[in-house]
Scaffold this active site. Structure first.
Site, mmCIF file in Angstrom:
data_model
loop_
_atom_site.group_PDB
_atom_site.id
_atom_site.type_symbol
_atom_site.label_atom_id
_atom_site.label_comp_id
_atom_site.label_asym_id
_atom_site.label_seq_id
_atom_site.Cartn_x
_atom_site.Cartn_y
_atom_site.Cartn_z
ATOM 1 N N LEU A 23 0.813 -1.212 0.000
ATOM 2 C CA LEU A 23 0.000 0.000 0.000
ATOM 3 C C LEU A 23 0.852 1.269 0.000
ATOM 4 C CD1 LEU A 23 -2.954 0.936 0.145
ATOM 5 C CD2 LEU A 23 -2.696 1.025 2.629
ATOM 6 N N ASP A 24 0.570 2.152 -0.940
ATOM 7 C CA ASP A 24 1.236 3.467 -1.026
ATOM 8 C C ASP A 24 2.753 3.361 -1.132
ATOM 9 O OD1 ASP A 24 -1.229 4.615 -0.824
ATOM 10 O OD2 ASP A 24 -1.083 4.997 1.323
ATOM 11 N N ALA A 25 3.247 2.237 -1.567
ATOM 12 C CA ALA A 25 4.699 2.063 -1.621
ATOM 13 C C ALA A 25 5.203 1.839 -3.035
ATOM 14 C CB ALA A 25 5.128 0.908 -0.725
#
Lengths: 284, 284, 284, 284
Positions: D227-229
């Site tokens: 996530l969000d990486a």
């Protein structure tokens, strides 16, 4: 957003202005949310903006206004008192290009424009459908060489009939008659597709391309009788690249134009802009 | 930093330029670290920059140059081949204001300027001590109305004696003779204290103040015979505020000036700038 | 620059604060050059900054201060009254890296830092020559594991002996003891080499490189007992490029660091920063 | 805009890649409009992007592709060859917030989005009318706790049925199942309402308000299973002010979000983004 009154005032600078105004507000029980004052030493002029919590005021807007009027004379003060519950009414003038208009409509519909769109005037019919789909009245006022003055009389009548407060030239490709600019002084806002002062004349993006500049910009300003020379409200720029064609410069420029217009108009609608001579103080 | 050769070239656009140049480099065993090519369709001109790992090359710099020269003729190519182990030599011209000079000296001493400062020329003696404290030769060349041409002949002799590659006008307050500009075309860099094209004439910060702009800027450009009209290398801006005096604008502007000059000069020193007509391609 | 007194004050929000303070200034004949007030509705706190033309005041600084003190109690107001003729005294702490230090020294010597550098403390001797060449006292205070507390006691004594007003950590690579941070609360300013909140821990430029961010930044903040968590004064960023190595990121980051520190420190020196809890109001 | 083929490729770095690829293009008579190559020395990887004038090519797109395929194996090259006459097809996923969606629709309709919107999927019906008014198909796919996987299977079927090339999460408030992220690796783009790496978790604008930062931002990145990486494509920031409420931060942030998404998506649609590991090379 709590209801507030916005007092803006300017006058020759002298001792005691803040004390008089803030004293008056305090006596009426007004709580101040935000206040800014600036003295322009070179011009000898004083500027102020007060945002007063309306719910704390033990007086009506009219009583507050009357109290201000009483002291305004002795300071030779020009002032305005606006009510956040009565947002300014905006009439937009556009031609065929719609990036600024579409952006203003979006902001208005999504509740982030602190004003009320009340209609759109255009010298073309191209944008009629999109304006009406947004629930806005579209006024087609052709501007021809022969009937130019009549056209602007019609536009002024629309402005008055709609009780509009401000006229926004959203890439409107006509030059307004100087007497209209004078009558609506401080109430007409233009977005100029260049970083003023800059390229003079038509097609600044082509000129920027040919000069090989590395940054282009846009300028939001009040319209005066002198073309593109009115008081500047806001400006911004964008970095460009040697690979960018004139078309890409126009697209990048349009993004800056709409952002600068939105920001400059917001400042005006929130009474953050005070004019003096050909300059502005913006309490942003 | 590994040692590299930087090849820059430009020529009329046609098919096969990259293939010819990269083929040549590959045949000599050269590994390419970075390469950029741009065709300007409007001008019909092609630009390229190759950064070649010198340690991989099974040929000397001279052999590589000879190989390039062999194909350059058929493409009508203007080219340069520079060696990162032989950084460009920079002669700085300054007058009394030292913000750009001090910044360049700091970058040079701290190892972040990709070039070698070799001396400073000034028409005043004010900056002598600070230049010499940095271990740099200071050349005082007064410029008087009567002996103007002789002064610039002396400066040109200093430039040649120092084997300088580039002359930087770091707020040098004299106009160079057009023949000197022509002889050192593409090798003189100026920092202009305004966002070009913009205010014309002296004291742009006062003009910006009086016009009430919201943003000021600076421009780094090559010097040509036409004043302030040479190819632009880099520009930048800073936002200003209604409370800023002319003095504050000057201080804010100086920060932009030194940053824009440092960046523009770095691009030149790293062979990232290719000129064509009055424009530049910057492979930043 | 005309001489001015700067009054900054904050207190629980209530009606009549501006009236009381500006009334008092007006009664003493003070002309206000600039004034800003802000109410933080969420915190219920009020902030103000007045710049008063000292030459117009029919009272000494002490009389003005006494008059403010009289009303301060009833508003539970924390306030300061500073004199532009008595610029703040700045003690700089540095280690080996000198970009921020050199920039502060340049600004001080060129008269654009609105404060007085009074000395430099370092845990290394590397920067001694350059500090002394600028006419500044250099204090070498080694910080070792065994004599850490004694070192910081020595630094605090230097701070007091020099009658310094603010301590600037210009890339000082030691963590200050929490009691010292508490004692000098609001008087220690740090430049953090990252955009807070952001990468945690050492070497943020390497982390930025590895994460592949497109923008890096720096943060100027007051030092508190919680590491890197103090009230933020100023931040800025710079765009980076996939070709930039960690070394180039560091060089780009250093430019941002020194600019952010210079700006944040200027705000502090001009009494533009008011703290409340862990946040700041900056009347820029 | 003349028709062009865009070749992007990456492979382990070695000598002769440019020579092989540009030689091949030259032999087929292709004129190169723009070319960029970058070697990541740390990763040992090479990246390239060629924009080839299709009208000059004495071969069909298929013949060119076949020729590339012939050499790709020996370089272990991953490559793509896209045709500007066949713009990428974009499926947008949105929830209730429409600033990014409305902006993409405007750009698409005004011809400045270099791709084709082919439909909108939403887990709510709120945006249906506005999507359909723009002439776009609206797909309502509710996402419930019980039928989450089925919902995403339905979305993937829509993506495939529309022959979409890229899925854009325009503030879509659902987390995609990791297997879907894996299957569409490099083809899902998200706009994150924060400057990554930054505040973790929900409501970054409130966190920014509470931390008192001076700048907020947004990040456009590829979606991966973490996530969000995922690899960052583009970021930007906006300066904020102590007077800004959380609501104003959200409004300012939305402007940044839509601009960053538009720019990042444009880079993807123009094949300017090459991924390697968790980073991107953007030939902007």
């Amino acid at each position: 957003m709590r209801r507030s009154y916005i007092l803006t005032a300017s006058c020759p600078d002298r001792i005691g202005i803040i004390a008089a105004v803030s004293g008056l507000i305090a006596r009426l029980g007004g709580s101040i949310l935000e206040a800014s004052q600036h003295a322009d030493a070179a011009a000898g002029w004083f500027f102020m903006r007060y945002e007063i919590d309306a719910t704390t005021l033990a007086a009506s807007r009219e009583e507050l206004a009357a109290a201000i009027e009483e002291i305004a004379g002795s300071f030779a003060m020009r002032w305005q008192l606006n009510d956040s519950a009565r947002p300014k009414r905006v009439l937009v003038l556009a031609s065929r290009t719609d990036h600024c208009l579409a952006d203003l409509i979006y902001r208005w519909r999504s509740g982030t424009l602190p004003g009320e769109l009340v209609g759109v005037v255009s010298n073309h019919t191209l944008l009629a459908a999109q304006v009406e789909a947004a629930g806005l009245a579209f006024h087609h006022v052709p501007v021809t060489a022969e009937r130019r003055l009549q056209a602007f009389e019609a536009i002024e009548r629309i402005f008055e009939a709609l009780a509009a407060d401000v006229m926004v030239l959203a890439r409107y490709m006509q030059i307004l008659p100087p007497p209209l600019c004078a009558r609506l002084s401080g109430r007409i806002i233009n977005i100029h597709h260049s970083f003023l002062p800059s390229f003079v004349g038509a097609n600044p993006y082509r000129q920027a391309y040919e000069r090989g500049v590395k940054i282009i910009g846009a300028t939001c300003h009040y319209v005066t009788e002198a073309l593109d020379a009115g008081p500047i409200i806001e400006q911004d720029v964008v970095r460009i690249h040697h690979g960018d064609t004139v078309e890409r410069l126009i697209a990048l420029g349009q993004d800056v134009e709409k952002n600068v217009l939105a920001r400059g108009l917001r400042y005006h609608l929130e009474d953050r802009v005070l004019r003096h001579g050909n300059k502005t103080v913006v309490f942003a």
